[in-house]
Structures are given as structure tokens and as C-alpha cells.
Design a protein around this motif. Sequence first.
Motif, mmCIF file in Angstrom:
data_model
loop_
_atom_site.group_PDB
_atom_site.id
_atom_site.type_symbol
_atom_site.label_atom_id
_atom_site.label_comp_id
_atom_site.label_asym_id
_atom_site.label_seq_id
_atom_site.Cartn_x
_atom_site.Cartn_y
_atom_site.Cartn_z
ATOM 1 N N CYS A 1 1.197 15.099 -2.138
ATOM 2 C CA CYS A 1 -0.001 15.662 -3.124
ATOM 3 C C CYS A 1 -0.348 16.896 -3.344
ATOM 4 C CB CYS A 1 -1.466 15.015 -2.724
ATOM 5 S SG CYS A 1 -1.863 13.538 -2.737
ATOM 6 N N LYS A 2 0.295 17.895 -2.255
ATOM 7 C CA LYS A 2 0.137 19.092 -2.376
ATOM 8 C C LYS A 2 1.221 19.558 -3.350
ATOM 9 C CE LYS A 2 -2.346 20.439 1.811
ATOM 10 N NZ LYS A 2 -2.058 21.203 3.350
ATOM 11 N N ARG A 3 2.688 19.229 -3.167
ATOM 12 C CA ARG A 3 3.611 19.515 -3.939
ATOM 13 C C ARG A 3 3.478 19.084 -4.970
ATOM 14 N NH1 ARG A 3 6.061 17.222 0.898
ATOM 15 N NH2 ARG A 3 6.509 15.340 -0.095
ATOM 16 N N ALA A 4 2.872 17.781 -5.517
ATOM 17 C CA ALA A 4 2.590 17.653 -6.930
ATOM 18 C C ALA A 4 1.927 18.541 -7.631
ATOM 19 C CB ALA A 4 2.284 15.918 -6.960
ATOM 20 N N LYS A 5 0.491 18.947 -6.924
ATOM 21 C CA LYS A 5 -0.296 20.008 -7.600
ATOM 22 C C LYS A 5 0.383 21.224 -7.672
ATOM 23 C CE LYS A 5 -4.701 22.254 -6.845
ATOM 24 N NZ LYS A 5 -5.857 22.269 -5.679
ATOM 25 N N ARG A 6 1.303 21.865 -6.826
ATOM 26 C CA ARG A 6 1.815 23.005 -7.044
ATOM 27 C C ARG A 6 2.832 22.847 -8.347
ATOM 28 N NH1 ARG A 6 2.504 23.288 -1.173
ATOM 29 N NH2 ARG A 6 4.414 22.314 -1.244
ATOM 30 N N ILE B 1 0.980 -1.250 0.051
ATOM 31 C CA ILE B 1 0.219 0.083 -0.031
ATOM 32 C C ILE B 1 0.937 1.246 0.017
ATOM 33 C CG2 ILE B 1 -1.862 -1.131 1.145
ATOM 34 C CD1 ILE B 1 -0.932 0.288 3.756
ATOM 35 N N GLU B 2 2.143 1.036 0.200
ATOM 36 C CA GLU B 2 3.213 1.965 0.205
ATOM 37 C C GLU B 2 4.348 1.944 -0.643
ATOM 38 O OE1 GLU B 2 4.307 3.703 3.872
ATOM 39 O OE2 GLU B 2 2.358 4.034 4.539
ATOM 40 N N VAL B 3 4.439 2.425 -1.739
ATOM 41 C CA VAL B 3 5.301 2.434 -2.795
ATOM 42 C C VAL B 3 6.211 3.480 -3.149
ATOM 43 C CG1 VAL B 3 5.798 1.647 -5.313
ATOM 44 C CG2 VAL B 3 3.837 0.591 -3.981
ATOM 45 N N PRO B 4 7.603 3.324 -2.933
ATOM 46 C CA PRO B 4 8.612 4.547 -3.043
ATOM 47 C C PRO B 4 8.263 5.206 -4.479
ATOM 48 C CG PRO B 4 9.619 2.808 -2.038
ATOM 49 C CD PRO B 4 8.321 2.297 -2.434
ATOM 50 N N SER B 5 7.981 4.625 -5.522
ATOM 51 C CA SER B 5 7.830 4.910 -7.072
ATOM 52 C C SER B 5 6.772 5.963 -6.942
ATOM 53 C CB SER B 5 7.715 3.780 -7.751
ATOM 54 O OG SER B 5 8.745 2.921 -7.644
ATOM 55 N N THR B 6 5.790 5.999 -6.070
ATOM 56 C CA THR B 6 4.917 6.995 -6.110
ATOM 57 C C THR B 6 5.392 8.241 -5.459
ATOM 58 O OG1 THR B 6 3.326 5.288 -5.148
ATOM 59 C CG2 THR B 6 2.378 7.617 -5.513
ATOM 60 N N SER B 7 6.049 8.868 -6.229
ATOM 61 C CA SER B 7 6.786 10.237 -5.980
ATOM 62 C C SER B 7 6.050 11.441 -6.511
ATOM 63 C CB SER B 7 8.336 10.301 -6.659
ATOM 64 O OG SER B 7 7.888 10.233 -8.172
ATOM 65 N N LYS B 8 6.472 12.581 -5.961
ATOM 66 C CA LYS B 8 5.851 13.849 -6.483
ATOM 67 C C LYS B 8 5.775 13.878 -7.925
ATOM 68 C CE LYS B 8 8.323 17.701 -6.918
ATOM 69 N NZ LYS B 8 8.933 18.859 -6.660
ATOM 70 N N LYS B 9 6.797 13.659 -8.633
ATOM 71 C CA LYS B 9 7.102 13.626 -10.147
ATOM 72 C C LYS B 9 6.094 12.766 -10.623
ATOM 73 C CE LYS B 9 10.127 13.220 -14.030
ATOM 74 N NZ LYS B 9 11.611 12.973 -14.481
ATOM 75 N N CYS B 10 5.831 11.397 -10.113
ATOM 76 C CA CYS B 10 4.831 10.511 -10.745
ATOM 77 C C CYS B 10 3.611 10.948 -10.643
ATOM 78 C CB CYS B 10 5.195 9.040 -9.953
ATOM 79 S SG CYS B 10 3.927 7.678 -10.341
ATOM 80 N N SER C 1 -8.868 19.531 -5.671
ATOM 81 C CA SER C 1 -8.034 19.370 -4.391
ATOM 82 C C SER C 1 -7.044 18.476 -4.030
ATOM 83 C CB SER C 1 -8.992 19.510 -2.969
ATOM 84 O OG SER C 1 -9.365 18.399 -2.900
ATOM 85 N N SER C 2 -6.056 18.725 -3.144
ATOM 86 C CA SER C 2 -5.049 17.718 -2.957
ATOM 87 C C SER C 2 -5.599 16.510 -2.279
ATOM 88 C CB SER C 2 -3.868 18.490 -2.131
ATOM 89 O OG SER C 2 -3.329 19.730 -2.762
ATOM 90 N N LYS C 3 -6.572 16.857 -1.399
ATOM 91 C CA LYS C 3 -7.297 15.745 -0.567
ATOM 92 C C LYS C 3 -8.061 14.758 -1.654
ATOM 93 C CE LYS C 3 -8.981 15.251 3.828
ATOM 94 N NZ LYS C 3 -9.820 16.106 4.940
ATOM 95 N N ASP C 4 -8.580 15.613 -2.771
ATOM 96 C CA ASP C 4 -9.146 14.744 -3.708
ATOM 97 C C ASP C 4 -8.237 13.659 -4.490
ATOM 98 O OD1 ASP C 4 -12.001 15.659 -3.107
ATOM 99 O OD2 ASP C 4 -11.622 17.193 -4.670
ATOM 100 N N MET C 5 -7.071 14.317 -4.442
ATOM 101 C CA MET C 5 -5.849 13.638 -5.493
ATOM 102 C C MET C 5 -5.328 12.326 -4.369
ATOM 103 S SD MET C 5 -3.608 16.789 -6.538
ATOM 104 C CE MET C 5 -2.295 15.960 -7.098
#
Length: 227
Positions: A120-125, A74-83, A99-103
Motif C-alpha cells: 500500500c505504501k509503494r502504491a501511494k508513493r 483472501i490473497e490474490v496475486p493480481s492485487t499488485s502495486k499498479k492495481c 494513509s497507507s493503513k486506511d488503504m
Amino acid sequence: MTFAGAKDAVESINNYAVKFGYKIKFVKNEPHRIRVVCISERNCPFVMLASKGRESEGLVINTLTLEHTCCRQIEVPSTSKKCLANYFKEALYRNPRFSSKDMQGHVKDHLKLHVSLGKCKRAKRTILAKLQGSYKEKFNMLVGYIEKVKETNPGSKIELQLSKDELANGMRVFKRLFVMLDACKKNWIGGCRPLISLDSCHLKGVTFGVLLTAVGNDANDGVVPIA
């Protein structure tokens, strides 16, 4: 399988890990050689080795064992901000208020993964900064577009209006644009009913605003754009 380069290979492998929920590790990550193993569980047999081919400019897979003995994580390091930024780019283009919460909820429901709200917030920015930057570049090209229309479509009327408030501060900021191509004008005069209607379309995305179109009707009740 052949990848265009190391960057393309890394992106594809990370997408694979996110889709199926595997923790992967790049043992080697070099421009001409990549080796990947799964660390979700000890002794998981998954391995992939890609290196520069003799007859290809890209990286060719030489060794590949797709078998996994581990369970979905359920936690994968590949799920990065860039991804996340690549994954949600189209969704935020259509609706910048996503919203970031929706993401975060979307990742949990559709990818079965847990990511932090901060990521999620960093990815959205990141996405919005790129989108706004690309819009600014496009608006800066409008003056050249206007000159090209006047050059290639004689008789056309096109006007660009800038914001007076921003001009007072020494900044050129787009406000509205009017375009009436000469061919559209002659088409309406020559073969349409003497009636003009106004159609509107609310724009989504970063800029919002409204697209207004003056339209007429031809003899077959077809809609003909005028301006």
C-alpha cells in the motif's frame, strides 16, 4: 468481447480477479495472444483465450468458460502495486493525506482481500509521484496561458507571482495568480450593484491553497464573478 490490445486485456482480467477474489495465471501473455486459467483450486474449469481477430486490430475472446469450482480467496496475486495505484488514484487526488493503513483497511473491508502495508505504501508513493509530476507540468504552462489570454481577451488583467525565496535559489516556483477578464469587469460595471464581496474556497489535492474570488450582485441578486 474485443479488447483494444494486450495491455487493455490484462488490466481487465486483473480487475476481474481482484473483484471476485480469484487467483489467475497467464499461461500465455503475448501481444497477439492471451490465455488465462484459474489456479485457486486444482482443475478449476475457468479459462479464457483471446487472440488477434481477422477483422479487428484488438484481441477478440475466442474461448471463455466463466464457471469456477473454487472459493473466494483472501490473497490474490493480481492485487499488485499498479492495481492498487489505479484503484486509489481518485481517492488520493481528493485527499492526499489518505494513509497507507486506511488503504489497507479499505481493501479488506470493500474488496475482501488482504494486502501488505508495504504494498500500500509503494502504491501511494507511485500515485503521489504521478500527481505531483502532472501538477508541475501544468504550472509550467501558466506563462503560455497568460500570453494567450492577453492576446485573445484585450483589456484583461492577469498577473503571475513567483516565490521570492525560490527565485533567490534560481528556481521559478508558483506562488499566486490574479486573473480579471475584461468581459467580467465590463459586466460588473455595466449591470451590477456598486458592491464587491470576497468569496473563498479551500483547495484540496496535492497543492492545497485557497481560491479567492471577487464577486458582485446583479439586479436579480445573482452572483457575478469579477476577478
